[in-house]
Scaffold this motif. Structure first.
Motif, PDB file in Angstrom:
ATOM      1  N   SER A 168     -16.345   1.373  -4.348  1.00 29.87           N
ATOM      2  CA  SER A 168     -17.187   1.651  -5.513  1.00 29.87           C
ATOM      3  C   SER A 168     -16.321   1.748  -6.770  1.00 29.87           C
ATOM      4  N   ASN A 169     -14.996   1.833  -6.577  1.00 29.41           N
ATOM      5  CA  ASN A 169     -14.038   1.825  -7.695  1.00 29.41           C
ATOM      6  C   ASN A 169     -12.808   1.020  -7.249  1.00 29.41           C
ATOM      7  N   PRO A 170     -12.994  -0.310  -7.085  1.00 36.33           N
ATOM      8  CA  PRO A 170     -12.042  -1.095  -6.291  1.00 36.33           C
ATOM      9  C   PRO A 170     -10.660  -1.310  -6.899  1.00 36.33           C
ATOM     10  N   THR A 171     -10.507  -1.120  -8.206  1.00 33.30           N
ATOM     11  CA  THR A 171      -9.203  -1.397  -8.805  1.00 33.30           C
ATOM     12  C   THR A 171      -8.331  -0.144  -8.908  1.00 33.30           C
ATOM     13  N   THR A 172      -8.827   0.976  -8.389  1.00 36.49           N
ATOM     14  CA  THR A 172      -8.047   2.214  -8.391  1.00 36.49           C
ATOM     15  C   THR A 172      -7.668   2.567  -6.962  1.00 36.49           C
ATOM     16  N   ILE A 173      -6.395   2.865  -6.736  1.00 37.58           N
ATOM     17  CA  ILE A 173      -5.967   3.274  -5.398  1.00 37.58           C
ATOM     18  C   ILE A 173      -6.524   4.673  -5.144  1.00 37.58           C
ATOM     19  N   PHE A 174      -7.365   4.790  -4.117  1.00 39.16           N
ATOM     20  CA  PHE A 174      -8.020   6.055  -3.780  1.00 39.16           C
ATOM     21  C   PHE A 174      -7.013   6.993  -3.109  1.00 39.16           C
ATOM     22  N   LYS A 175      -6.136   6.411  -2.278  1.00 42.38           N
ATOM     23  CA  LYS A 175      -5.137   7.230  -1.599  1.00 42.38           C
ATOM     24  C   LYS A 175      -3.974   6.328  -1.209  1.00 42.38           C
ATOM     25  N   GLN A 176      -2.765   6.815  -1.419  1.00 45.27           N
ATOM     26  CA  GLN A 176      -1.578   6.049  -1.032  1.00 45.27           C
ATOM     27  C   GLN A 176      -0.760   6.898  -0.073  1.00 45.27           C
ATOM     28  N   THR A 177      -0.371   6.310   1.041  1.00 46.10           N
ATOM     29  CA  THR A 177       0.363   7.062   2.050  1.00 46.10           C
ATOM     30  C   THR A 177       1.404   6.158   2.691  1.00 46.10           C
ATOM     31  N   ILE A 178       2.202   6.732   3.568  1.00 39.03           N
ATOM     32  CA  ILE A 178       3.196   5.966   4.323  1.00 39.03           C
ATOM     33  C   ILE A 178       2.722   5.911   5.767  1.00 39.03           C
ATOM     34  N   SER A 179       2.903   4.783   6.416  1.00 36.57           N
ATOM     35  CA  SER A 179       2.492   4.623   7.809  1.00 36.57           C
ATOM     36  C   SER A 179       3.053   5.766   8.663  1.00 36.57           C
ATOM     37  N   PRO A 180       2.261   6.255   9.632  1.00 39.57           N
ATOM     38  CA  PRO A 180       2.779   7.277  10.548  1.00 39.57           C
ATOM     39  C   PRO A 180       3.826   6.714  11.507  1.00 39.57           C
ATOM     40  N   LEU A 181       3.955   5.395  11.540  1.00 37.84           N
ATOM     41  CA  LEU A 181       4.924   4.742  12.429  1.00 37.84           C
ATOM     42  C   LEU A 181       6.236   4.523  11.683  1.00 37.84           C
ATOM     43  N   LYS A 182       7.338   4.450  12.438  1.00 40.28           N
ATOM     44  CA  LYS A 182       8.661   4.468  11.796  1.00 40.28           C
ATOM     45  C   LYS A 182       9.125   3.092  11.318  1.00 40.28           C
TER      46      LYS A 182
END
Length: 330
Positions: A168-182
């Motif tokens: 619904s707000n496609p050009t904004t990153i809603f959440k940024q994270t790092i993969s739980p895998l190494k």
């Protein structure tokens, strides 16, 4: 006795990069390193027939269908996304990037809206009625894998970044994270209810991640695609069953597993295919599972071999292989 898996007639002549079924009928599209996208009809008898193909100007890396089954969208190393119209048999370029287009998706927000993810570190949104993108997002790294369900779009990039978008707000990153895998991400796939996603990496591990903070305690990771000699294989593909929400993992070890994330159980291990499984897809009802036995390029061109195998297999899915089971844990 289990029915042996069918082999599709006239497979691609080079590495198979992606498989996708139509959401309307049993047609399968395959993109491959010979620049082609091929479409196969799968008949009720199990017989298959190639019905159409179209070309990129460089290897085609990804493929998907429109929701109404009338169009096929693919991306390639020619920096273009191309759309094939099933009714007219014509293909046209509908998107462009500054580098290879690795991921393509038609979005649930409308028949005409699509997203393309590229090694140029952007996701672009396109409306088929306009030649220019209607939106663009800068990513921290090259886009490796992307999936979308409902309002959720998940993109996985190099350096293990994972970006979540609320469409619904496609050009904004809603959440940024790092993969739980190494280690390096190979594939990402959304749960069918849009409440989370699964991520697979080169170290033979899968992470199950919930998005809502109240459910994040249910997130977990597990090992798979490893052998008794402690060899570790890449998880190349994760596909969710369209009705049950259970999922498959396919690996560079030549095995395919079906899993139930809710009861944390392995439901089924398919026999080893004696090759690398590069990509997978369930059909719209979940009773056919397609997988490509093809080199996956995880070890570079030196291991590509002189006479590489490239075949697409169809597995007739039985309910007991994919239906969720009650947890055995007390």
């Amino acid at each position: 006795m289990e029915t042996p898996d069918f082999e599709i007639a006239s497979p691609p002549t080079d590495g198979i990069s992606a498989l996708a079924f139509s959401s309307q009928a049993d047609y399968l599209a395959a993109s491959s390193w010979d620049n082609q996208v091929r479409i196969y009809e799968i008949q009720p008898s199990g017989n298959t027939a190639p019905v159409a193909s179209y070309a990129h100007e460089a290897p085609s890396l990804c493929v998907t269908w429109s929701k109404d089954g009338t169009k096929i969208l693919s991306g390639g190393a020619d920096k273009a996304a191309r759309m094939y119209d099933v009714t007219t048999g014509q293909s046209t370029q509908v998107a462009e990037h500054a580098d290879a287009v690795k991921c393509v998706k038609f979005l649930d927000q409308g028949q005409q809206i699509l997203a393309t993810g590229s090694w140029d570190r952007t996701i672009k949104y396109w409306d088929l009625r306009s030649p220019q993108p209607i939106g663009s997002v800068q990513l921290p790294e090259r886009c490796y894998s992307m999936d979308s369900v409902g309002n959720l779009l998940v993109a996985a990039t190099a350096e293990r970044h994972i970006l979540l978008f609320d469409l619904s707000n496609p050009t904004t990153i809603f959440k940024q994270t790092i993969s739980p895998l190494k280690w390096q991400t190979r594939t990402v796939a959304c749960f069918i209810d849009g409440k989370g996603y699964a991520v697979g990496s080169i170290e033979g591990r899968v992470g199950i991640q919930y998005i809502d903070e109240k459910e994040q305690s249910k997130s977990f990771s597990f090992k798979c695609h490893r052998d008794d000699q402690k060899n570790v294989y890449s998880v190349n593909a994760i596909s969710f069953h369209p009705t049950y929400g259970t999922f498959s993992t396919a690996g560079a070890d030549g095995t395919i597993n079906f899993w139930d994330k809710d009861s944390k159980q392995k439901l089924k291990l398919l026999p080893n295919v004696n090759g690398t499984v590069a990509c997978t897809a369930f059909n719209r009802t979940g009773n056919i599972f397609a997988y490509a036995v093809s080199y996956d390029w995880t070890k570079g061109y030196k291991f590509a071999g002189q006479n590489p195998t490239n075949k697409i297999m169809l597995h007739a899915v039985r309910d007991e292989e994919v239906k969720p089971r009650p947890s055995t844990r007390r």
